[in-house]
Scaffold this motif. Sequence first.
Motif, PDB file in Angstrom:
ATOM      1  N   ARG A 256     -11.210 -11.725  31.691  1.00 15.78           N
ATOM      2  CA  ARG A 256     -10.945 -10.912  32.990  1.00 15.78           C
ATOM      3  C   ARG A 256      -9.721 -10.302  32.398  1.00 15.78           C
ATOM      4  NH1 ARG A 256     -15.560 -10.115  34.375  1.00 15.78           N
ATOM      5  NH2 ARG A 256     -16.197 -11.377  35.983  1.00 15.78           N
ATOM      6  N   THR A 260     -13.326  -6.651  33.029  1.00 18.75           N
ATOM      7  CA  THR A 260     -13.457  -7.050  34.677  1.00 18.75           C
ATOM      8  C   THR A 260     -14.785  -6.389  35.253  1.00 18.75           C
ATOM      9  OG1 THR A 260     -12.593  -4.729  35.259  1.00 18.75           O
ATOM     10  CG2 THR A 260     -10.987  -6.497  35.037  1.00 18.75           C
ATOM     11  N   ASP A 283     -13.534 -16.369  40.604  1.00 15.69           N
ATOM     12  CA  ASP A 283     -14.195 -15.138  40.280  1.00 15.69           C
ATOM     13  C   ASP A 283     -15.464 -14.888  41.099  1.00 15.69           C
ATOM     14  OD1 ASP A 283     -13.690 -12.982  37.804  1.00 15.69           O
ATOM     15  OD2 ASP A 283     -15.870 -13.346  38.334  1.00 15.69           O
TER      16      ASP A 283
END
Length: 421
Positions: A256, A260, A283
């Motif tokens: 990340r 993303t 996440d």
Amino acid sequence: MRHFLLFLASLSIICLGSFAPPAQAEGFVRADHQRIVDGKGNPLILRGLGLGGWMVQEGYMMGLANLKAQHIIRNRISEVIGEKRTEQFYRSWRENAVTKADIDAMAKWGFNSVRLPMHWNLFIEDKHGRNTSKNIVWNEEGFRRIDLLIRWLKANDMYLILDLHAAPGGQGHDIAISDRNPNKPSLWHSDENQAMMIALWSEVAGRYKDEPTIAGYDLLNEPNWGFQDKKDKGGCRETENQPLRDIYRRTISAIRAIDTKHMLIIEGNCWGNNYAGVLPIDDRNTALSFHKYWTPTTQESIEPFLKLREQYDMPLWNGESGENNNEWYARAVELQEKNGIGWSWWPLKKMGAGNPLEIKANANYRRLIAYLRGEGKKPSARTAFSGLMQLATDSHYDRNIHHQAVVDALMGPSRKSGTAE
């Protein structure tokens, strides 16, 4: 073949944290609460095949179940024909076993995705110095083959799921799956191996962060390890799974920091079935993968995973299923799609039936495997090499045996948009 009975008991899982805000990336497949959606936000059922046996050979796929892991098979072959010719065979195998023709055929049959089992040693050439993450020499062959797959898939409007099938050191006691060498430190016993795994995913993220053909990163295939109870080889009774949760946390954080956009996919212990202590994942663009082999095709058989989907508000995906008969295939697919779950069948091809494509074994190769199984005399190097190179040639799509009935069982009248040749 997966040598285990799937762990499908209800899981008692303690909430360990809160979810991060959802990641939104227009044009990319993503997790949208309990669904996987496409780049336009429409619900997406992934219907795919796994390219098992291409980068990671499991013994049973080659008629060598007794040898189990790829490194053992390779060493035994090398004893017969020498390392130079062995490398020639493996390169020819990788050139032939998956080509554009295979992807075109999958698209014609109606599949919309491919799961690529990756072997770390096709991506990492070497490491120098103490700082693993900054001193890796990348093996470009693996990335080159991903690039080719993306090109072929893009031309057919299909998706790619990258699956770390064989992690550095190996992630399970079932050594065939991850090509683990029990004489060397496992993934769980080596900080260096874990650093290499995280570095590999970071490199993948850096190279492919803007590639929407990739539907997701399947971070670690089928962990099977008892962390608390050493007698629990498969980790099916594990209640905490702390090392597994930790490596997911660190890998996700590294990805990340670079990427993303892509959906992440996690698998539980016990061959992708025990999530105790692993969830939740911080996440929101993450899916949960379970694997289903040989179990009943009833609603009850997937109920534990449906409960996880609801409890943690994340989508499900069956990343592996197969090695059964066509009647079971049809029932299993119907069950999963009825519950809004996509799937990837295992595998596209191997020696032996049960797959859309079958690789023929020639006479000289049969002589070699008889010897390697302890059932025949040692063939000459010339005979063995001839059989191996013929096998590599016969692994090509145009020389495979095509099993239409398998495709029909998987795709069914409502899913199939073409037929096998």
